[in-house]
Design an enzyme around this catalytic site. Structure first.
Site, PDB file in Angstrom:
ATOM      1  N   GLY A  86      40.065  29.848  35.330  1.00 48.01           N
ATOM      2  CA  GLY A  86      39.817  30.690  36.484  1.00 48.01           C
ATOM      3  C   GLY A  86      40.915  31.734  36.584  1.00 48.01           C
ATOM      4  O   GLY A  86      40.713  32.917  36.340  1.00 48.01           O
ATOM      5  N   GLU A  94      38.454  35.209  43.641  1.00 47.09           N
ATOM      6  CA  GLU A  94      39.136  36.254  42.864  1.00 47.09           C
ATOM      7  C   GLU A  94      40.582  35.878  42.548  1.00 47.09           C
ATOM      8  O   GLU A  94      41.473  36.730  42.517  1.00 47.09           O
ATOM      9  CB  GLU A  94      39.109  37.591  43.626  1.00 47.09           C
ATOM     10  CG  GLU A  94      37.730  38.122  43.901  1.00 47.09           C
ATOM     11  CD  GLU A  94      37.037  38.646  42.652  1.00 47.09           C
ATOM     12  OE1 GLU A  94      37.734  38.945  41.671  1.00 47.09           O
ATOM     13  OE2 GLU A  94      35.805  38.741  42.661  1.00 47.09           O
ATOM     14  N   GLU A 108      43.242  32.140  42.903  1.00 46.29           N
ATOM     15  CA  GLU A 108      43.907  31.324  43.927  1.00 46.29           C
ATOM     16  C   GLU A 108      45.141  32.067  44.422  1.00 46.29           C
ATOM     17  O   GLU A 108      45.867  32.688  43.644  1.00 46.29           O
ATOM     18  CB  GLU A 108      44.282  29.965  43.310  1.00 46.29           C
ATOM     19  CG  GLU A 108      44.740  28.927  44.319  1.00 46.29           C
ATOM     20  CD  GLU A 108      46.204  29.040  44.644  1.00 46.29           C
ATOM     21  OE1 GLU A 108      46.560  28.756  45.803  1.00 46.29           O
ATOM     22  OE2 GLU A 108      46.999  29.431  43.773  1.00 46.29           O
TER      23      GLU A 108
END
Length: 667
Positions: free
Chosen positions: A146, A433, A435
């Site tokens: 991510g 978008e 952490e």
């Protein structure tokens, strides 16, 4: 208790709330939002109650609402019709983030990616995006990646004039792609591009994933849903997608600045990998700008509902007797808990509006194909500020809803207050978008890169220019608390930049590698540096906005709002300011807190009119506690009475069980 006091509090204000709303938002924006609300009120699909819908029900409702919005035809291109788009998205964000996400993810994320990274060969696709002939999704995140986007594992391999997409492991399966589960026909997907046996790095591609007639997935693609989520996000189709030898045409490559020739050679006009990356980083910032607004909206809801209810709710008083009870808004502690978030709602709005204007200029230059050192610097600055402002705004937003719910007592826990639901709705903004703590590293990395340029830093938005001068320590407070706060922030940011950089050098000299160094400088240093830089920019931009307000009365009330916001944020850095030597002794801290309490008190007579200036229409707000008429208890009882004398199916079983227990006890 039934006689509302809200109008009494409205009359305390020194200004006209409608004029303030027009100045802060813009008259055209206010008018367009009112038109959207009127359209929504006229359509039954937008009417709602406090029932909790199932996942499937929620998604069908979102789908029907999205259809209606498309039929309205309010805009085609978010960047060519900014006013209409912003009015619509803000209204929808306040109404239901699930519905807003359906629109925003297609037009402002998927669409913006195609336009900014695509070329003439994608023109026909862009027209379909604008006409809503297709539905788009944005696929960057993977199950195993991510935050570390550079290391995503999905591959796109050039083979005989086509691109072959694969997910080499479970961790490479795409996920968290809104609109993907059921609706998306096309996606922008990020993958490692392999040409001639060489990995050319992360690139963006746009591909079709479903047949628009049957909605069956194309060969080599498997798509599914990610399951249930809290709040409004049940209505958002967050999907996962796995590639197994999916073949797509070469035109799938979003080829602005890079391409593959028909004979299989990779070509690029980018001077370096960092330049190519900077374009992608700037493009990805569009999502973060939208999420900054989520923080603003959360503060707006929290302060609107809790402050209005704090006037309706009366507890205790100087004398015994219910008739002597006073509104809880009269208590300084209640004001201290709520008013800072009211100021945050207004200041974040002004900051975000300014940022959007600057970002739009940047995006237009990118879309025109400009390549320059200045634009590359613009991209880095946009990335640095968006990576800092998104955490600051969303932390404040989620924090405000939690505080508002507690400040409303037991009734704040009811679904009809909307506070708990809003808390769930806004919770993921802290990880959207990127952490929050992870993306703050992006801000500090860019700032640390400026250490060798101190004295000559010149960036397009001028957010770092204050670092060119060595700031002075605290001497005394002046009559302008905002200027005092900015002075403290300049010292804080400069000192944190120097100490973070110094610590990084020490760690490097001790034998630590760059990865270890970057991680070990975060706590108390780099993270604080990013936050201080961001908050300084926020306060600075709002102050410049206030200075340009012509109406003396409105300027005065906005100055009160900014005073509170500045002191509220600065107090959180009190310990670090002392540790870094900005001040010594108790005088600075005591006076800061005294000024903060005074700033809270100054807002009290203005508070209800300030709430009215930011509050959405009651139809949008949908809170029994926060309705504009101040009759919270009437609205609560109206909802309570819907459940009078309920007889659930299991009551018969209960009666039989009790009868059985009674008979057995007599035996």
């Amino acid at each position: 208790m039934s006689a509302p006091l809200i109008d009494k509090y409205r009359k305390m204000a020194s200004f006209d709330w409608k004029k303030l709303k027009a100045v802060v938002e813009g008259e055209e924006h206010v008018r367009l939002k009112a038109e959207v609300v009127a359209k929504m009120k006229s359509e039954p699909i937008f009417h709602r109650d406090y029932r909790v819908l199932s996942r499937e029900e929620q998604r069908e409702v979102v789908h029907q609402r999205w259809k209606k919005i498309v039929e309205w035809g309010l805009f085609k291109d978010p960047y060519s019709d900014l006013e209409n788009f912003h009015a619509l998205t803000e209204t929808l964000e306040a109404y239901d983030q699930g519905t807003s996400a359906r629109l925003f993810l297609h037009g402002n994320v998927f669409g913006a990616a195609v336009k900014s990274m695509g070329t003439e060969r994608h023109k026909e696709l862009v027209e379909k995006i604008e006409n809503n002939e297709i539905v788009g999704a944005f696929c960057l995140t993977e199950i195993g990646h991510g935050s570390n986007t550079a290391e995503v594992q999905t591959t796109a391999t050039f083979d005989n004039g086509q691109l072959v997409f694969n997910c080499p492991s479970i961790g490479a399966i795409k996920c968290w792609a809104g609109n993907l589960s059921h609706s998306a026909t096309h996606v922008v997907v990020y993958a490692q591009l392999h040409v001639g046996g060489k990995n050319e790095g992360l690139h963006g591609f746009v591909i079709q994933v479903r047949c628009p007639r049957t909605f069956q997935t194309l060969p080599g693609i498997t798509i599914g849903d990610m399951g249930s989520k809290p709040g409004c996000w049940q209505g958002v189709e967050n999907g996962w997608m796995e590639f197994k030898n999916h073949r797509a045409p070469l035109s799938a490559l979003l080829n602005k600045g890079c391409d593959i020739t028909p004979d299989g050679k990779y070509v690029t006009s980018f001077k370096s990998a960092s330049e190519k990356q900077s374009v992608s980083l700037g493009t990805l910032s569009v999502g973060r700008l939208g999420i900054i607004a989520k923080g603003m909206m959360a503060c707006t809801f929290a302060s609107t509902i809790a402050i209005r209810y704090s006037v309706a709710r009366r507890q205790f008083g100087p004398e015994k007797g219910a008739e002597n009870e006073i509104p809880v808004l009269e208590y300084p502690l209640q004001q201290y808990r709520l008013f800072p978030y009211l100021s945050a709602a207004i200041c974040i709005r002004i900051f975000q509006k300014t940022f959007v204007e600057k970002f739009t200029e940047y995006m237009m230059r990118v879309m025109m194909g400009e390549k320059s050192e200045e634009l590359s610097e613009f991209s880095k600055e946009v990335h640095a500020l968006s990576s800092g402002a998104k955490p600051v705004a969303t932390w404040l937003g989620v924090e405000s809803l939690g505080e508002a719910r507690k400040a409303c007592g037991g009734h704040g826990f009811l679904h009809m207050s909307r506070l708990n639901t809003l808390r769930d709705d806004n919770d993921p903004s802290q990880t959207f978008e990127g952490e929050n703590f992870m993306i703050l590293q992006q801000t500090s990395n860019i700032l640390l890169g400026k250490v060798t340029s101190l004295g000559s830093i010149n960036t397009p938005m001028s957010t770092m220019s204050f670092l060119n001068s060595t700031p002075s320590k605290f001497s005394s407070w002046t009559s302008n608390p905002v200027n005092d706060a900015l002075s403290a922030y300049r010292y804080l940011t400069y000192h944190l930049l120097q100490t973070t950089s110094s610590e990084a050098k020490k760690l490097k000299q001790s034998g630590k590698n760059s990865f270890e160094v970057r991680n070990e400088i975060q706590v108390h240093r780099a993270v604080n540096l990013s936050v201080a830089y961001t908050e300084h920019t926020m306060i600075d931009w709002v102050q410049k906005f206030v200075e340009e307000v012509e109406d003396v009365t409105l300027k005065a009330v906005l100055q009160k709002v900014l005073n509170l916001f500045s002191l509220f944020l600065l107090e959180r850095h009190l310990a670090t300011l002392y540790i870094t030597g900005y001040a010594s002794g108790g005088k600075f801290g005591e006076e800061l807190r005294e000024k903060l309490r005074r700033a809270v008190a100054d807002i009290k007579p203005e508070s209800m009119a300030l709430v009215d200036s930011i509050a959405p229409d009651d139809f949008i707000l949908n809170s029994a506690l926060g309705a504009s008429d101040g009759k919270a208890y009437d609205h609560i009882m109206e909802e309570f009475r819907k459940y009078t004398n309920e007889q659930p199916r299991w009551v018969c079983d209960l009666a039989q069980f009790l009868q059985k227990r009674s008979q057995s006890s007599k035996l």
